[in-house]
Motif scaffolding. Structure first.
Motif, PDB file in Angstrom:
ATOM      1  N   THR A 174     -50.906  38.279  44.359  1.00 33.51           N
ATOM      2  CA  THR A 174     -49.871  39.313  44.472  1.00 33.51           C
ATOM      3  C   THR A 174     -49.998  40.062  45.792  1.00 33.51           C
ATOM      4  OG1 THR A 174     -49.964  39.561  42.072  1.00 33.51           O
ATOM      5  CG2 THR A 174     -48.835  41.284  43.303  1.00 33.51           C
ATOM      6  N   GLY A 175     -51.233  40.387  46.188  1.00 34.61           N
ATOM      7  CA  GLY A 175     -51.433  41.072  47.459  1.00 34.61           C
ATOM      8  C   GLY A 175     -51.010  40.240  48.653  1.00 34.61           C
ATOM      9  N   MET A 176     -51.206  38.933  48.587  1.00 35.65           N
ATOM     10  CA  MET A 176     -50.771  38.055  49.670  1.00 35.65           C
ATOM     11  C   MET A 176     -49.248  37.963  49.731  1.00 35.65           C
ATOM     12  SD  MET A 176     -53.699  35.129  49.085  1.00 35.65           S
ATOM     13  CE  MET A 176     -52.924  33.910  50.135  1.00 35.65           C
ATOM     14  N   CYS A 177     -48.618  37.902  48.550  1.00 38.87           N
ATOM     15  CA  CYS A 177     -47.152  37.886  48.521  1.00 38.87           C
ATOM     16  C   CYS A 177     -46.586  39.198  49.064  1.00 38.87           C
ATOM     17  CB  CYS A 177     -46.654  37.648  47.098  1.00 38.87           C
ATOM     18  SG  CYS A 177     -46.982  35.982  46.459  1.00 38.87           S
ATOM     19  N   ALA A 178     -47.222  40.310  48.703  1.00 36.26           N
ATOM     20  CA  ALA A 178     -46.770  41.616  49.187  1.00 36.26           C
ATOM     21  C   ALA A 178     -46.881  41.690  50.702  1.00 36.26           C
ATOM     22  CB  ALA A 178     -47.600  42.722  48.539  1.00 36.26           C
ATOM     23  N   ALA A 179     -47.974  41.183  51.255  1.00 30.10           N
ATOM     24  CA  ALA A 179     -48.144  41.197  52.708  1.00 30.10           C
ATOM     25  C   ALA A 179     -47.043  40.405  53.385  1.00 30.10           C
ATOM     26  CB  ALA A 179     -49.516  40.637  53.074  1.00 30.10           C
ATOM     27  N   ARG A 180     -46.719  39.239  52.845  1.00 24.69           N
ATOM     28  CA  ARG A 180     -45.658  38.416  53.422  1.00 24.69           C
ATOM     29  C   ARG A 180     -44.313  39.141  53.365  1.00 24.69           C
ATOM     30  NH1 ARG A 180     -44.690  35.519  57.172  1.00 24.69           N
ATOM     31  NH2 ARG A 180     -46.608  34.367  56.735  1.00 24.69           N
ATOM     32  N   ILE A 181     -44.005  39.759  52.245  1.00 23.64           N
ATOM     33  CA  ILE A 181     -42.729  40.480  52.103  1.00 23.64           C
ATOM     34  C   ILE A 181     -42.650  41.623  53.110  1.00 23.64           C
ATOM     35  CG2 ILE A 181     -41.442  42.025  50.561  1.00 23.64           C
ATOM     36  CD1 ILE A 181     -42.374  40.209  48.235  1.00 23.64           C
ATOM     37  N   MET A 182     -43.749  42.369  53.273  1.00 24.83           N
ATOM     38  CA  MET A 182     -43.728  43.497  54.190  1.00 24.83           C
ATOM     39  C   MET A 182     -43.576  43.043  55.643  1.00 24.83           C
ATOM     40  SD  MET A 182     -46.271  46.421  52.627  1.00 24.83           S
ATOM     41  CE  MET A 182     -47.578  45.435  51.919  1.00 24.83           C
ATOM     42  N   VAL A 183     -44.254  41.962  56.008  1.00 20.82           N
ATOM     43  CA  VAL A 183     -44.123  41.455  57.379  1.00 20.82           C
ATOM     44  C   VAL A 183     -42.693  40.984  57.626  1.00 20.82           C
ATOM     45  CG1 VAL A 183     -44.832  39.603  58.943  1.00 20.82           C
ATOM     46  CG2 VAL A 183     -46.557  40.882  57.659  1.00 20.82           C
ATOM     47  N   GLU A 184     -42.116  40.319  56.644  1.00 18.57           N
ATOM     48  CA  GLU A 184     -40.747  39.827  56.811  1.00 18.57           C
ATOM     49  C   GLU A 184     -39.734  40.957  56.930  1.00 18.57           C
ATOM     50  OE1 GLU A 184     -40.151  37.183  53.543  1.00 18.57           O
ATOM     51  OE2 GLU A 184     -41.144  35.490  54.529  1.00 18.57           O
ATOM     52  N   CYS A 185     -39.983  42.081  56.237  1.00 12.68           N
ATOM     53  CA  CYS A 185     -39.022  43.189  56.324  1.00 12.68           C
ATOM     54  C   CYS A 185     -39.326  44.124  57.502  1.00 12.68           C
ATOM     55  CB  CYS A 185     -38.948  43.974  55.017  1.00 12.68           C
ATOM     56  SG  CYS A 185     -40.255  45.192  54.774  1.00 12.68           S
ATOM     57  N   GLY A 186     -40.478  43.920  58.147  1.00  9.26           N
ATOM     58  CA  GLY A 186     -40.754  44.632  59.383  1.00  9.26           C
ATOM     59  C   GLY A 186     -41.453  45.960  59.251  1.00  9.26           C
ATOM     60  N   VAL A 187     -41.944  46.303  58.066  1.00 10.43           N
ATOM     61  CA  VAL A 187     -42.656  47.565  57.892  1.00 10.43           C
ATOM     62  C   VAL A 187     -43.598  47.443  56.703  1.00 10.43           C
ATOM     63  CG1 VAL A 187     -40.867  48.569  56.401  1.00 10.43           C
ATOM     64  CG2 VAL A 187     -42.411  50.078  57.662  1.00 10.43           C
ATOM     65  N   GLY A 188     -44.754  48.100  56.798  1.00 10.98           N
ATOM     66  CA  GLY A 188     -45.679  48.042  55.665  1.00 10.98           C
ATOM     67  C   GLY A 188     -47.088  48.401  56.080  1.00 10.98           C
ATOM     68  N   ILE A 189     -48.035  48.074  55.211  1.00 12.41           N
ATOM     69  CA  ILE A 189     -49.449  48.367  55.469  1.00 12.41           C
ATOM     70  C   ILE A 189     -50.289  47.243  54.893  1.00 12.41           C
ATOM     71  CG2 ILE A 189     -49.595  49.845  53.407  1.00 12.41           C
ATOM     72  CD1 ILE A 189     -51.666  51.531  55.069  1.00 12.41           C
ATOM     73  N   LEU A 190     -51.163  46.679  55.717  1.00 13.84           N
ATOM     74  CA  LEU A 190     -52.002  45.551  55.338  1.00 13.84           C
ATOM     75  C   LEU A 190     -53.450  45.989  55.177  1.00 13.84           C
ATOM     76  CD1 LEU A 190     -50.705  42.850  57.871  1.00 13.84           C
ATOM     77  CD2 LEU A 190     -49.911  43.256  55.535  1.00 13.84           C
TER      78      LEU A 190
END
Length: 548
Positions: A301-317
């Motif tokens: 789930t954490g890996m999927c979340a990272a991918r989604i955030m990178v694709e949308c251009g904002v987030g925290i890894l």
């Protein structure tokens, strides 16, 4: 913390409490919640009880109460962040794979439903509770008590995914192919109801065919958890990631101590003195496979979340830099000194997976290997002038990866216990709905790495300090006795000593005379306890074996 039978090596509850209270005071661990923050939490819990589910559905959340979700946690846990349901999808002719343009999409074989507690439902941005949560950062666990991130009216109540309770959740739906690779992933706000509160021991017994789950739980959960967990472990190995299941120190409370604190004293066991044996003890514990499998669902789930955030251009890894070449060189020298065969062509993760922690030399090497990766942190991007990591796994910059996982990764699955997870979930929900990320989340992201770094330092200091204090307390009164152990490392005449019983990990020094030689790293040894002082530490003497 679990219960155990009486032991000679115990620390008295009252003295443990005094020591840990002093430790918490030293590191300024928050105590009671400010009245304003507690009032907000109680009001939010009350609002949920008074029509919260209906309002959530009216706001467009998915009604997912039909999903047979269950929680899997240690016994007695009340802060339940995650609930899971695993399914095998129907095999049909049109599920053999589809072609979209030039891309071939494999058929999905498994579906993972993963419900994560929705704290954004209960926390008002900018309010008194929000400010207190930023001050705390994460739940701090100590042997006698936890200092929770959220007031218990939320963490043990309205926000916890308790059995048979309707709760708001961030519901992940992740489809996997027959190899365990991700086919698709999305997350949405939902109303859920957990069917059962399970323990790892229950699930492991069911996997082993030695017990059955409660009737409320899906009967096929153990089978699918083991099946998907093993596939994800294979995928981890293929990408160069590593999960080590080395024994860890845990604190147990004796039955006598627990009864002493909660009920009338039980009849003492034959030839024991409850006054001497009641208290806390240390033990080693190796996670059961069910814990590994469950952890793989969280990592997924954490890996999927990272991918989604990178694709949308904002987030925290969540990040962890790769080990340096000189660190690998040092570890190879350790392997050679311990007699562990490490061919030049063999990758480090492959070597570690083939070791057995029950073998002293292997345990010594694994102890050193755990220090190979250091410097974990967080990277907020797309805000505050920080650019978005390249949307290509092969071109990840060093600061955007988690090298132990060997993939991008984000913390999103423990929002009751970790502040950052609430923000990651909200970014992903907005991205999947193709909606703007909430402004309150965007404003908070730049400061979150610093907030979490400080919270993590405090939590680690309490954890280390508590173990060190307990080690001294359980050994006090045993000066002069001889113990069995293993020396796992040596540097400049100082080594790490791991005792078999009690479960103490402490320092030992080589003798001052040249004839004493160095410390026998990776060997079973006998040592004598010279002195114990909770303030100044523990001193052991290595007993040399008679030479023929």
């Amino acid at each position: 913390m679990s219960r155990t039978r009486l032991s000679t090596y115990t620390a008295p509850p009252a003295e443990v409490a005094r020591t840990l209270d002093a430790l918490r005071a030293h590191y300024e661990v928050p105590t009671a919640f400010p009245p304003e923050a507690l009032a907000e939490a109680e009001a939010a819990a009350g609002a949920w009880a008074q029509g919260g589910p209906a309002r959530l559905l009216a706001d467009g959340a998915r009604d997912a109460r039909d999903l047979e979700l269950v929680t899997i946690d240690p016994p007695g846990s009340m802060d339940l962040d995650q609930a899971v349901l695993l399914e095998r999808l129907p095999t049909q002719a049109d599920q053999a794979g589809t072609r979209t343009g030039d891309a071939f999409e494999p058929a999905a074989t498994y579906r993972v439903h993963y419900a994560i507690a929705s704290l954004a439902t209960f926390v008002t941005p900018g309010g008194a509770l929000d400010a207190e949560l930023r001050r705390r950062g994460e739940t701090i666990y100590a042997p006698d008590a936890a200092t929770p991130l959220h007031p218990e009216v939320l963490s043990h109540g309205a926000a916890s995914l308790l059995q048979d309770a309707e709760r708001p959740a961030c519901l992940w739906t992740i489809d996997l192919d027959e190899r365990g690779e991700v086919v698709s992933a999305r997350v949405e706000r939902a109303l859920v109801r957990s069917r059962a509160r399970l323990t790892y021991a229950q699930v492991q017994a069911a996997i082993d065919g030695e017990g059955a789950l409660p009737q409320e739980a899906p009967a096929d959960l153990p089978e699918f958890l083991a099946e998907i967990g093993r596939l994800r472990l294979e995928r981890e190995a293929a990408r160069g990631g590593i999960s080590m299941t080395t024994p860890e120190q845990v604190v147990e409370v004796t039955e006598a101590a627990e009864e002493e604190a909660t009920t009338e004293p039980a009849a003492p066991a034959e030839d024991t003195d409850p006054a001497e044996n009641a208290g806390y003890r240390l033990a080693y514990r190796v996670p059961v496979p069910a814990e590994q499998y469950n952890a793989q669902i969280s990592l997924l789930t954490g890996m999927c979340a990272a991918r989604i955030m990178v694709e949308c251009g904002v987030g925290i890894l969540r990040t962890l830099p790769p080990a340096r070449p000189e660190d690998y060189a040092r570890l190879r020298r350790v392997a050679a000194a311990l007699g562990i065969d490490w061919p030049t062509s063999q990758p480090y993760p492959e070597l570690v997976r083939g070791l057995d922690h029950a073998v002293p030399t292997h345990a010594a090497f694994m102890e050193q290997a755990m220090s190979l990766f250091r410097g974990s942190g967080y990277l907020a991007f797309g805000v505050g002038g920080v650019g978005v990591p390249a949307d290509d796994e092969a071109s990840d910059s060093e600061e955007a990866v988690h090298s132990a996982i060997a993939a991008r990764y984000a913390h999103v699955t423990a929002p009751l216990r970790r502040l950052v997870d609430r923000y990651g979930e909200e970014v992903c929900i907005a991205a999947c709905a193709q909606a703007p990320v909430p402004e309150w989340a965007l404003q908070a992201l730049p400061d979150l790495p610093g907030v979490m770094e400080q919270a993590g330092k405090r939590a680690r200091a309490i954890d280390r300090g508590a173990l060190t204090a307990l080690e001294a307390l359980v050994l006090r009164g045993h000066e002069g006795e001889v113990f069995d152990g293993v020396i796992t490392s040596e540097h400049d005449g100082r080594g790490e000593l791991v005792l078999a019983e009690p479960a103490v990990v402490t320092e030992i020094r080589a003798g001052k005379k040249p004839s004493d030689g160095g410390l026998p790293v990776g060997e079973r040894v006998r040592v004598r306890l010279l002195s114990v002082d909770p303030a100044s530490g523990i001193r052991f003497q290595l007993l040399r074996r008679e030479r023929p």
